[in-house]
Design an enzyme around this catalytic site. Sequence first.
Site, mmCIF file in Angstrom:
data_model
loop_
_atom_site.group_PDB
_atom_site.id
_atom_site.type_symbol
_atom_site.label_atom_id
_atom_site.label_comp_id
_atom_site.label_asym_id
_atom_site.label_seq_id
_atom_site.Cartn_x
_atom_site.Cartn_y
_atom_site.Cartn_z
ATOM 1 N N GLU A 121 30.629 40.234 40.672
ATOM 2 C CA GLU A 121 31.246 41.097 41.676
ATOM 3 C C GLU A 121 31.621 42.430 41.051
ATOM 4 O O GLU A 121 32.056 42.483 39.905
ATOM 5 C CB GLU A 121 32.493 40.424 42.246
ATOM 6 C CG GLU A 121 32.168 39.357 43.254
ATOM 7 C CD GLU A 121 33.411 38.673 43.795
ATOM 8 O OE1 GLU A 121 34.468 39.320 43.881
ATOM 9 O OE2 GLU A 121 33.310 37.484 44.132
ATOM 10 N N LYS A 139 35.405 27.411 40.195
ATOM 11 C CA LYS A 139 34.710 26.450 41.060
ATOM 12 C C LYS A 139 33.531 25.809 40.317
ATOM 13 O O LYS A 139 33.354 24.598 40.341
ATOM 14 C CB LYS A 139 34.217 27.182 42.312
ATOM 15 C CG LYS A 139 33.301 26.374 43.209
ATOM 16 C CD LYS A 139 32.996 27.108 44.512
ATOM 17 C CE LYS A 139 31.837 28.072 44.413
ATOM 18 N NZ LYS A 139 30.511 27.493 44.356
ATOM 19 N N GLU A 198 21.681 33.029 41.403
ATOM 20 C CA GLU A 198 22.048 34.438 41.149
ATOM 21 C C GLU A 198 23.008 34.520 39.964
ATOM 22 O O GLU A 198 23.794 33.607 39.720
ATOM 23 C CB GLU A 198 22.637 35.061 42.413
ATOM 24 C CG GLU A 198 23.823 34.324 43.024
ATOM 25 C CD GLU A 198 25.133 34.656 42.374
ATOM 26 O OE1 GLU A 198 25.204 35.731 41.760
ATOM 27 O OE2 GLU A 198 26.067 33.838 42.473
ATOM 28 N N PHE A 199 22.921 35.640 39.271
ATOM 29 C CA PHE A 199 23.805 35.858 38.114
ATOM 30 C C PHE A 199 24.544 37.181 38.260
ATOM 31 O O PHE A 199 24.899 37.816 37.282
ATOM 32 C CB PHE A 199 22.977 35.829 36.821
ATOM 33 C CG PHE A 199 22.229 34.542 36.644
ATOM 34 C CD1 PHE A 199 22.889 33.395 36.216
ATOM 35 C CD2 PHE A 199 20.879 34.456 36.947
ATOM 36 C CE1 PHE A 199 22.219 32.188 36.087
ATOM 37 C CE2 PHE A 199 20.188 33.255 36.812
ATOM 38 C CZ PHE A 199 20.863 32.121 36.381
ATOM 39 N N ALA A 231 40.549 38.768 25.648
ATOM 40 C CA ALA A 231 41.646 37.836 25.898
ATOM 41 C C ALA A 231 42.485 38.340 27.067
ATOM 42 O O ALA A 231 42.565 39.547 27.315
ATOM 43 C CB ALA A 231 42.514 37.721 24.649
ATOM 44 N N GLY A 232 43.081 37.431 27.802
ATOM 45 C CA GLY A 232 43.878 37.860 28.953
ATOM 46 C C GLY A 232 44.628 36.704 29.579
ATOM 47 O O GLY A 232 45.062 35.769 28.890
ATOM 48 N N LEU A 272 34.687 38.394 25.464
ATOM 49 C CA LEU A 272 35.634 38.107 24.388
ATOM 50 C C LEU A 272 36.927 38.873 24.624
ATOM 51 O O LEU A 272 37.611 39.250 23.684
ATOM 52 C CB LEU A 272 35.028 38.501 23.034
ATOM 53 C CG LEU A 272 33.978 37.555 22.450
ATOM 54 C CD1 LEU A 272 33.453 38.080 21.120
ATOM 55 C CD2 LEU A 272 34.569 36.151 22.250
ATOM 56 N N CYS A 314 33.818 32.053 41.248
ATOM 57 C CA CYS A 314 32.708 31.364 40.568
ATOM 58 C C CYS A 314 33.130 30.487 39.391
ATOM 59 O O CYS A 314 32.909 29.279 39.418
ATOM 60 C CB CYS A 314 31.689 32.394 40.102
ATOM 61 S SG CYS A 314 31.114 33.406 41.453
ATOM 62 N N THR A 353 25.051 28.186 44.823
ATOM 63 C CA THR A 353 25.222 27.324 43.650
ATOM 64 C C THR A 353 25.358 25.878 44.124
ATOM 65 O O THR A 353 26.215 25.567 44.955
ATOM 66 C CB THR A 353 26.474 27.753 42.861
ATOM 67 O OG1 THR A 353 26.286 29.124 42.501
ATOM 68 C CG2 THR A 353 26.656 26.923 41.604
HETATM 69 C C1 UGA Z 1 30.646 35.528 37.345
HETATM 70 C C2 UGA Z 1 29.480 35.712 36.351
HETATM 71 O O1 UGA Z 1 29.798 36.758 35.415
HETATM 72 C C3 UGA Z 1 28.185 36.054 37.069
HETATM 73 O O2 UGA Z 1 27.099 36.099 36.133
HETATM 74 C C4 UGA Z 1 27.894 34.975 38.119
HETATM 75 O O3 UGA Z 1 26.715 35.266 38.858
HETATM 76 C C5 UGA Z 1 29.068 34.892 39.076
HETATM 77 O O4 UGA Z 1 30.259 34.560 38.338
HETATM 78 C C6 UGA Z 1 28.762 33.826 40.108
HETATM 79 O O5 UGA Z 1 28.597 32.661 39.719
HETATM 80 O O6 UGA Z 1 28.558 34.161 41.271
HETATM 81 P P1 UGA Z 1 32.373 37.157 38.594
HETATM 82 O O7 UGA Z 1 33.111 35.922 38.987
HETATM 83 O O8 UGA Z 1 32.104 38.193 39.633
HETATM 84 O O9 UGA Z 1 30.926 36.782 37.952
HETATM 85 O O10 UGA Z 1 33.255 37.880 37.482
HETATM 86 P P2 UGA Z 1 33.263 38.094 35.893
HETATM 87 O O11 UGA Z 1 33.134 39.532 35.632
HETATM 88 O O12 UGA Z 1 32.329 37.204 35.200
HETATM 89 O O13 UGA Z 1 34.767 37.671 35.562
HETATM 90 C C7 UGA Z 1 35.266 36.367 35.836
HETATM 91 C C8 UGA Z 1 36.681 36.220 35.340
HETATM 92 O O14 UGA Z 1 36.712 36.180 33.917
HETATM 93 C C9 UGA Z 1 37.619 37.360 35.747
HETATM 94 O O15 UGA Z 1 38.859 36.824 36.133
HETATM 95 C C10 UGA Z 1 37.758 38.190 34.476
HETATM 96 O O16 UGA Z 1 38.980 38.883 34.408
HETATM 97 C C11 UGA Z 1 37.677 37.096 33.419
HETATM 98 N N1 UGA Z 1 37.218 37.595 32.103
HETATM 99 C C12 UGA Z 1 35.956 38.065 31.952
HETATM 100 C C13 UGA Z 1 38.072 37.539 31.012
HETATM 101 O O17 UGA Z 1 39.233 37.080 31.109
HETATM 102 N N2 UGA Z 1 37.622 37.965 29.800
HETATM 103 C C14 UGA Z 1 36.365 38.433 29.616
HETATM 104 O O18 UGA Z 1 36.006 38.796 28.464
HETATM 105 C C15 UGA Z 1 35.506 38.500 30.730
#
Ligand code: UGA
Length: 439
Positions: free
Chosen positions: A155, A263, A151-152, A252-253, A250, A260, A123
């Site tokens: 983890e 940053k 990349e999208f 909440a937490g 969506l 990612c 990125t």
């Molecule tokens: C995220 C993106 O989802 C990926 O598409 C992207 O490629 C990646 O960053 C990156 O830039 O490399 P990631 O950080 O692995 O992926 O995790 P997510 O599953 O997206 O969750 C991120 C954070 O959001 C976590 O702390 C999760 O608990 C929180 N989250 C997620 C919520 O609080 N609520 C949600 O509804 C979804």
Amino acid sequence: MVNTPRTVAIFGAGYIGLVTGACFADLGHRVTVRDVQPERIRLLNAGDVPIYEPGLGDLIAANKDRLTFTLDAREALKGAEIAYICVDTPPTASGDADLSRVWSVIESLKDAPHLTAVVIKSTVPVGTGDRVRAALDEAGLGHVGYASNPEFTAEGKAVDDFLRPDRIVIGASDAATAQLVTELHAGVEGPVQTLSVASAEMVKLAANALLATKITFINEIATVCEATGADVEQVARAIGMDHRLGPHFLKAGLGYGGSCFPKDSRALRAMASNSGYPFQLLNSVIEVNDLQPRRAIQRLKTELGGLKGRRVALLGMTFKAGTDDLREAPSAVIAARLLAESADVHCWDPMARPADAAPWNSTTRHPSPAEAMRDADAALVVTEWPDLNDVDWAAAGRAMRRPLLFDGRNALDPDALAAAGFTYMSVGRATLRPRVTVR
Ligand code: UGA
């Protein structure tokens, strides 16, 4: 799509480089992954995977004939037609991305006679492509094409995200490079979106910022729900049924964490600020997300009548379930805040590696949720680990000094917890009081 096996050099054996390398090998390409960390390469050559990512070890093992690992850039580039840059780009003091690792990879490309394209997956700020293009030209690599292929992958499901993505974004400097990178993905089930290099760079930052905004929006709604008596889970479910809004992100937490979103949202804000534009919406998102874990601690403090000397169990440490990653995890802010309030912090996490740095070195780690909760004044669910569904909550509550559970991920069944004797607090919903007396 044509499926011509190519020889690919991947620079960086982190989450992105390893997943990219293993998936390209699985698609039939010959891949060498190069990293500068000897221990990482030693483990990979011994058949071990230095990170936890479901399915990655099996994929590496299944494709070992087409996948090699090395410390030597020249070896990685031997016969390589395409060089993929997957190194990390951490923020500098000004919030700009540190591209030094990218530049050192570019430097090493001079010795690659077969190279036809350089692709960046790391990125990077918008405009990096132009600078890389200039650096390649300067290095006598004017004939080598350049593309941004962000990349999208998330983890915990990175392999599946790579092989079955919503879209493959390719921003190329010329049509031949766009075609080459497109063909490299033959076998991946997803539509290809070809655009300019700058647009591809922006897609990555904008997509992550919008996802972070969506999470923050529902966290804000949760706070309003707490004040007004609505239930954020019911609200989110009904909002998500509108196809224009969608049900994802969506939940909440305690706020988003990980390597990612924090940053990348800061990087986009810095990029906007550098051009004199204050990205106010993103500023608010970052601020609200910073507040989210602190609000939880404040609510716990009010419920307990103070935190000094209280024993608090943290259930989960990683930034989300399905990973061993502690980077920018809300748990660290929560543990540090509790310690600052002179609480006694006990933790459990099934995957997080032993963490000996602050704040973890002032906490006690336990092998199970029940052990972390014994004699505690409160337990706080920080990560939505499925293991929590197997806890005997009634027994765990009886072993606590006070059966109080703050579900920071709205992961558990409120009625079941109240029936098990708990005072059940969560995000964006009313607090439930116990339905049975435990003592
Ligand atoms: C995220 C993106 O989802 C990926 O598409 C992207 O490629 C990646 O960053 C990156 O830039 O490399 P990631 O950080 O692995 O992926 O995790 P997510 O599953 O997206 O969750 C991120 C954070 O959001 C976590 O702390 C999760 O608990 C929180 N989250 C997620 C919520 O609080 N609520 C949600 O509804 C979804």
